[in-house]
Design an enzyme around this catalytic site. Structure first.
Site, short mmCIF file in Angstrom:
data_model
loop_
_atom_site.label_atom_id
_atom_site.label_comp_id
_atom_site.label_asym_id
_atom_site.label_seq_id
_atom_site.Cartn_x
_atom_site.Cartn_y
_atom_site.Cartn_z
N CYS A 1 -1.06 10.05 7.16
CA CYS A 1 0.21 10.52 7.54
C CYS A 1 0.85 10.46 6.12
O CYS A 1 1.19 9.66 5.38
CB CYS A 1 0.94 9.66 8.37
SG CYS A 1 2.54 9.72 8.62
N CYS B 1 2.29 3.23 3.36
CA CYS B 1 2.46 4.53 4.10
C CYS B 1 3.06 5.81 3.16
O CYS B 1 3.99 5.46 2.37
CB CYS B 1 3.77 4.49 5.16
SG CYS B 1 4.45 5.99 5.91
N CYS C 1 7.89 1.54 3.90
CA CYS C 1 6.74 0.70 4.33
C CYS C 1 5.40 0.89 3.05
O CYS C 1 5.49 2.02 2.78
CB CYS C 1 5.82 0.96 5.58
SG CYS C 1 7.27 0.68 7.03
N GLU D 1 4.96 17.13 8.68
CA GLU D 1 3.66 17.28 9.16
C GLU D 1 3.44 16.96 10.71
O GLU D 1 4.17 16.35 11.22
CB GLU D 1 2.87 16.19 8.50
CG GLU D 1 2.44 16.49 7.08
CD GLU D 1 1.60 15.32 6.50
OE1 GLU D 1 1.63 15.16 5.41
OE2 GLU D 1 0.95 14.59 7.29
S1 SF4 Z 1 6.98 6.81 8.58
FE1 SF4 Z 1 5.90 5.18 7.41
S2 SF4 Z 1 7.64 4.19 6.15
FE2 SF4 Z 1 8.57 5.30 7.76
S3 SF4 Z 1 8.62 3.67 9.48
FE3 SF4 Z 1 6.75 4.80 9.63
S4 SF4 Z 1 5.21 3.66 8.44
FE4 SF4 Z 1 7.16 3.03 7.81
#
Ligand code: SF4
Length: 345
Positions: free
Chosen positions: A333, A119, A116, A92
């Site tokens: 995201c 996310c 995370c 994306e």
């Molecule tokens: S893309 Fe998402 S899971 Fe990966 S480091 Fe960034 S916030 Fe954390």
């Protein structure tokens, strides 16, 4: 022998490889200029002779990512892209319009290994790293599609940029080159969840880009619940790495803080965060967390976000609340990609 991607090469590497083929060094610069302008076919390099082009085609190719889907917000003009890579993976990118010009948020990996909890990009884990040329091509394709110059870049799409360290460093060198897209380092922001050794390595390179740290918690206990990386590096180790970065680059650091209802948004959390960041040349960006289907997080209430900001400000910490962009086009995201993959299945 597999072919080399011309768009992933720095100017110096292009010149070196071209000279190794028995060509003059200036040809390397011409080729670098062509690929960074968006040329995808070596035969379209009109100032390179036919026999040289034939030799080039034996050894090189040019990354060519395609727009698979494009959504434009009716509210603020934010454009969200799903790009199709040559191996059919999907990534994306987003373009947002601010007063100071167009800002592109781009991906550095397919998926992400960091896990995370707020996310969507990490839901399916890490699929693979992007090459420098694939990171760059997102900008090239967006500019061509919009017919406008992108003036700012944030490495904040899917992926942890410092987990794909060398390709990201090559990308930074290429995108900043005056014979390429020529985007100033001060217009580039790299966002990391806090890979301490890599932050120090980056600091040593003294590339004056902006560093953003995904902090999201005022202490290790809360951070460990939200971000697995916190099991590996404590906040105090990360703060040391930030101080080292500041010493080497003297650039204000941004701390990203996604506010999650009942998890990290209390008054005490705000006071603790103020104490942690006191005296540091920094700026806090409060982000109302996006609701993600696969996770159990709710956005903090508007008044709680305001109170949180007021506490930080009263303690002398510069703080802004991130404006929600493209709220009508599934802007969280990683969400668009996940929906696309689900629908495909
Ligand atoms: S893309 Fe998402 S899971 Fe990966 S480091 Fe960034 S916030 Fe954390």
């Amino acid at each position: 022998m597999s072919k080399i991607d011309l768009l992933s090469l720095t100017l110096e590497d292009t010149q070196m490889l071209i000279e190794e083929m028995g060509e003059k060094k200036f040809r390397g610069k011409q080729i670098f200029q062509w690929v960074n302008k968006g040329v995808k076919d070596i035969d379209d390099m009109s100032n390179i002779g036919k026999s040289s082009r034939e030799k080039l085609k034996e050894k090189f190719y040019i990354t060519d990512i395609k727009i698979e889907e494009k959504l434009t917000s009716k509210i603020d003009g934010t454009v969200k892209y799903l790009f199709l890579l040559e191996d059919h993976n999907i990534i994306e990118g987003v373009v947002m319009e601010y007063n100071h010009g167009l800002t592109a948020c781009i991906s550095t990996q397919v998926g992400c290994a960091m896990g995370c909890s707020f996310c969507a990009s990490t839901v399916g884990g890490l699929i693979r790293n992007l090459r420098a040329g694939e990171i760059l091509d997102q900008i090239v394709v967006m500019q061509e599609d919009l017919g406008k110059r992108i003036s700012n870049i944030v490495l904040m799409g899917s992926g942890e940029p410092l987990h794909n360290y060398q390709e990201v460093i090559d990308f930074l060198k290429i995108v900043n080159n005056e014979h390429g897209l020529n985007i100033g380092n001060r217009h580039i922001t790299l966002s990391t969840c806090g890979l301490v050794p890599e932050i120090k390595k980056l600091a040593d390179l003294q590339i004056p880009i902006n560093l953003a740290i995904s902090l999201h918690a005022p202490n290790d206990a809360i951070r460990r619940e939200m971000m697995p990386i916190a099991q590996k590096y404590s906040i105090s180790e990360m703060k040391d790495a930030c101080l080292y970065y500041l010493e080497k680059n003297n650039r204000r650091i941004t701390f990203e803080y996604a506010l999650v209802d009942g998890v990290n948004d209390s008054k005490d959390n705000a006071y603790e965060l103020s104490g942690l960041l006191k005296g540091l040349l920094c700026h806090v960006n409060l982000i109302p967390v996006n609701t993600i289907e696969e996770r159990d997080y709710k956005q903090s209430k508007k008044e709680e976000i305001k109170k949180f900001q007021a506490i930080l400000k009263s303690r002398g910490i510069e703080t802004t609340i991130r404006r929600e962009m493209g709220s009508d086009i599934n802007a969280a995201c990683g969400q668009l990609r996940n929906t696309y993959i689900k629908n495909k299945k």
